[in-house]
Motif scaffolding. Structure first.
Motif, PDB file in Angstrom:
ATOM      1  N   GLU A  59     -10.174  -3.229  37.160  1.00 23.96           N
ATOM      2  CA  GLU A  59      -9.237  -2.152  36.851  1.00 23.96           C
ATOM      3  C   GLU A  59     -10.047  -0.904  36.539  1.00 23.96           C
ATOM      4  O   GLU A  59     -11.179  -1.005  36.077  1.00 23.96           O
ATOM      5  N   MET A  64     -10.512   9.743  35.706  1.00 24.97           N
ATOM      6  CA  MET A  64     -11.674   9.728  34.812  1.00 24.97           C
ATOM      7  C   MET A  64     -12.847   9.015  35.464  1.00 24.97           C
ATOM      8  O   MET A  64     -13.997   9.402  35.259  1.00 24.97           O
ATOM      9  N   PHE A 130     -14.422   1.223  34.049  1.00 26.17           N
ATOM     10  CA  PHE A 130     -14.043   0.052  34.845  1.00 26.17           C
ATOM     11  C   PHE A 130     -13.982  -1.143  33.902  1.00 26.17           C
ATOM     12  O   PHE A 130     -14.786  -1.243  32.974  1.00 26.17           O
ATOM     13  N   TRP A 131     -13.055  -2.058  34.187  1.00 23.75           N
ATOM     14  CA  TRP A 131     -12.957  -3.281  33.389  1.00 23.75           C
ATOM     15  C   TRP A 131     -12.764  -4.464  34.328  1.00 23.75           C
ATOM     16  O   TRP A 131     -11.905  -4.434  35.212  1.00 23.75           O
ATOM     17  N   TRP A 142     -10.510 -11.300  30.380  1.00 26.95           N
ATOM     18  CA  TRP A 142     -11.260 -10.038  30.416  1.00 26.95           C
ATOM     19  C   TRP A 142     -12.719 -10.284  30.053  1.00 26.95           C
ATOM     20  O   TRP A 142     -13.017 -11.008  29.100  1.00 26.95           O
ATOM     21  N   ALA A 145     -17.874  -6.663  27.011  1.00 21.28           N
ATOM     22  CA  ALA A 145     -19.013  -5.773  27.232  1.00 21.28           C
ATOM     23  C   ALA A 145     -20.267  -6.424  26.656  1.00 21.28           C
ATOM     24  O   ALA A 145     -20.200  -7.139  25.662  1.00 21.28           O
TER      25      ALA A 145
ATOM     26  N   LEU B   6      -2.588   6.940  27.222  1.00 23.64           N
ATOM     27  CA  LEU B   6      -2.757   5.857  28.194  1.00 23.64           C
ATOM     28  C   LEU B   6      -3.527   4.704  27.554  1.00 23.64           C
ATOM     29  O   LEU B   6      -4.392   4.924  26.706  1.00 23.64           O
ATOM     30  N   TYR B   7      -3.207   3.475  27.982  1.00 25.47           N
ATOM     31  CA  TYR B   7      -3.922   2.290  27.498  1.00 25.47           C
ATOM     32  C   TYR B   7      -4.392   1.494  28.709  1.00 25.47           C
ATOM     33  O   TYR B   7      -3.666   1.366  29.694  1.00 25.47           O
ATOM     34  N   PHE B   8      -5.625   0.944  28.612  1.00 27.23           N
ATOM     35  CA  PHE B   8      -6.186   0.229  29.766  1.00 27.23           C
ATOM     36  C   PHE B   8      -6.649  -1.181  29.423  1.00 27.23           C
ATOM     37  O   PHE B   8      -6.952  -1.489  28.274  1.00 27.23           O
ATOM     38  N   ALA B   9      -6.715  -1.998  30.475  1.00 24.00           N
ATOM     39  CA  ALA B   9      -7.327  -3.337  30.459  1.00 24.00           C
ATOM     40  C   ALA B   9      -6.719  -4.229  29.375  1.00 24.00           C
ATOM     41  O   ALA B   9      -5.496  -4.288  29.254  1.00 24.00           O
ATOM     42  N   SER B  10      -7.575  -4.911  28.589  1.00 25.86           N
ATOM     43  CA  SER B  10      -7.052  -5.874  27.606  1.00 25.86           C
ATOM     44  C   SER B  10      -6.162  -5.186  26.566  1.00 25.86           C
ATOM     45  O   SER B  10      -5.192  -5.770  26.092  1.00 25.86           O
ATOM     46  N   ARG B  12      -4.159  -2.594  27.091  1.00 27.45           N
ATOM     47  CA  ARG B  12      -2.854  -2.392  27.735  1.00 27.45           C
ATOM     48  C   ARG B  12      -2.023  -3.679  27.673  1.00 27.45           C
ATOM     49  O   ARG B  12      -0.834  -3.649  27.368  1.00 27.45           O
ATOM     50  N   GLU B  13      -2.688  -4.826  27.938  1.00 23.87           N
ATOM     51  CA  GLU B  13      -1.966  -6.107  27.926  1.00 23.87           C
ATOM     52  C   GLU B  13      -1.537  -6.495  26.515  1.00 23.87           C
ATOM     53  O   GLU B  13      -0.435  -6.993  26.312  1.00 23.87           O
ATOM     54  N   ARG B  55     -12.663   2.224  22.601  1.00 23.82           N
ATOM     55  CA  ARG B  55     -13.214   3.520  22.997  1.00 23.82           C
ATOM     56  C   ARG B  55     -12.054   4.439  23.345  1.00 23.82           C
ATOM     57  O   ARG B  55     -10.937   3.971  23.602  1.00 23.82           O
ATOM     58  N   ALA B  57     -10.832   8.466  25.207  1.00 25.22           N
ATOM     59  CA  ALA B  57     -11.143   9.663  25.987  1.00 25.22           C
ATOM     60  C   ALA B  57     -10.061  10.699  25.764  1.00 25.22           C
ATOM     61  O   ALA B  57      -8.887  10.356  25.565  1.00 25.22           O
ATOM     62  N   MET B  62     -15.009  10.739  27.594  1.00 24.87           N
ATOM     63  CA  MET B  62     -15.176   9.855  26.446  1.00 24.87           C
ATOM     64  C   MET B  62     -15.655  10.653  25.244  1.00 24.87           C
ATOM     65  O   MET B  62     -16.647  11.392  25.361  1.00 24.87           O
ATOM     66  N   ALA B  76      -6.685   8.609  26.121  1.00 17.11           N
ATOM     67  CA  ALA B  76      -6.711   7.212  26.588  1.00 17.11           C
ATOM     68  C   ALA B  76      -7.472   6.360  25.582  1.00 17.11           C
ATOM     69  O   ALA B  76      -8.480   6.793  25.023  1.00 17.11           O
ATOM     70  N   PHE B  78      -9.159   2.391  25.268  1.00 15.87           N
ATOM     71  CA  PHE B  78      -9.542   1.249  26.116  1.00 15.87           C
ATOM     72  C   PHE B  78     -10.683   0.481  25.484  1.00 15.87           C
ATOM     73  O   PHE B  78     -11.400   1.011  24.620  1.00 15.87           O
ATOM     74  N   PRO B  80     -14.491  -1.421  25.468  1.00 17.03           N
ATOM     75  CA  PRO B  80     -15.767  -1.029  26.086  1.00 17.03           C
ATOM     76  C   PRO B  80     -15.767  -1.392  27.564  1.00 17.03           C
ATOM     77  O   PRO B  80     -15.241  -2.442  27.954  1.00 17.03           O
ATOM     78  N   VAL B  81     -16.367  -0.533  28.377  1.00 20.19           N
ATOM     79  CA  VAL B  81     -16.270  -0.689  29.836  1.00 20.19           C
ATOM     80  C   VAL B  81     -17.180  -1.811  30.341  1.00 20.19           C
ATOM     81  O   VAL B  81     -18.196  -2.123  29.729  1.00 20.19           O
TER      82      VAL B  81
END
Lengths: 158, 84
Positions: A59, A64, A130-131, A142, A145, B6-10, B12-13, B55, B57, B62, B76, B78, B80-81
């Motif tokens: 994802e 960004m 990216f994840w 997931w 990191a 906005l929320y991402f990845a884990s 967001r879930e 994290r 942004a 960021m 946003a 999220f 850590p990437v």
């Protein structure tokens, strides 16, 4: 020329490498890196469930992602004498053995090309949004990191 | 002040939201203030509590918790990437 792509489609490392030098005679070195999906054991380094990862879904944060990759490439250009860079990062569902990321750097001499290529990868690992989510028989998981990635990026600060 | 979050990845879930539009009181001046404000919703939103590895942004860059939040910002949150 600097070029960044975030895409679902695969890429051809040969074509991308060649494009960095086509029509020019000032390039003396091209360093490239290709990252692939590994068929890791489930549970990662901590062990646990048996079997291997069957697929991975990446994802990202559209908008960004491109901006952060462009910023990383711009930073590399301030640190080394570069004649061209190419960064491609895929997203979506990927299978073990598939290519995820390409970094290519052209320079007059090898030291700048090697260093910039490694720098771009280290910074990408900690700054590009990216994840990864691994497919397991119990569902998606997931990826955490890694601290090693943070320290790899840190060492460029000195 | 109106912002988009906005929320991402884990994250967001966990939260069950990919994005929301918020109207904020002026007492929320920084990213850290916004994060605490959201964590105070309780339940799953405690994933944004201080000490959790999140994290953030502002307008796709960021930044740390002390950065000011302004009208129409895109914020946003999220984990850590993990790309590359």
């Amino acid at each position: 020329m600097n070029c960044v792509s975030v895409q679902e489609a695969d890429f051809d490392p040969g074509t991308e490498t060649e494009a960095l030098t086509v029509g020019r005679t000032d390039v003396g070195a091209v360093a490239t890196f290709v990252g692939l999906v590994r068929a890791d054991k489930l549970g990662g380094e901590s062990g646990g469930a048996s079997g291997e990862i069957s697929a991975m879904t990446l994802e990202h944060y559209p908008g960004m992602t491109e901006k952060s990759l462009e910023a990383i490439v711009a930073e590399a250009n301030t640190r080394w004498q570069l004649l061209g860079t190419r960064v491609i990062h895929r997203f979506g569902r990927l299978l073990p053995g598939e290519r995820i990321v390409f970094v290519g750097v052209a320079s007059s001499h090898r030291s700048d090309a090697f260093a910039a290529c490694e720098f771009i990868m280290d910074y990408l690992k900690t700054r590009a949004p990216f994840w990864k989510k691994e497919d397991t028989p119990e569902g998606g998981r997931w990826v955490d990191a890694r601290e090693a990635d943070d320290s790899a990026a840190e060492r460029w600060k000195t | 002040m109106s912002i988009k979050v906005l929320y991402f990845a884990s994250l967001r879930e966990t939260l069950g939201y990919s994005h929301e539009t918020l109207t904020l009181r002026p007492t929320i001046a920084t990213l850290g203030d916004l994060r605490s404000h959201l964590a105070r919703r309780g339940g799953v939103w405690e994933a944004l509590s201080e000490g959790r590895n999140v994290r953030a942004a502002i307008n796709q860059e960021m930044v740390g918790p002390d950065v000011a939040v302004n009208d129409r910002d895109e914020i946003a949150f999220f984990p850590p990437v993990t790309g590359g």
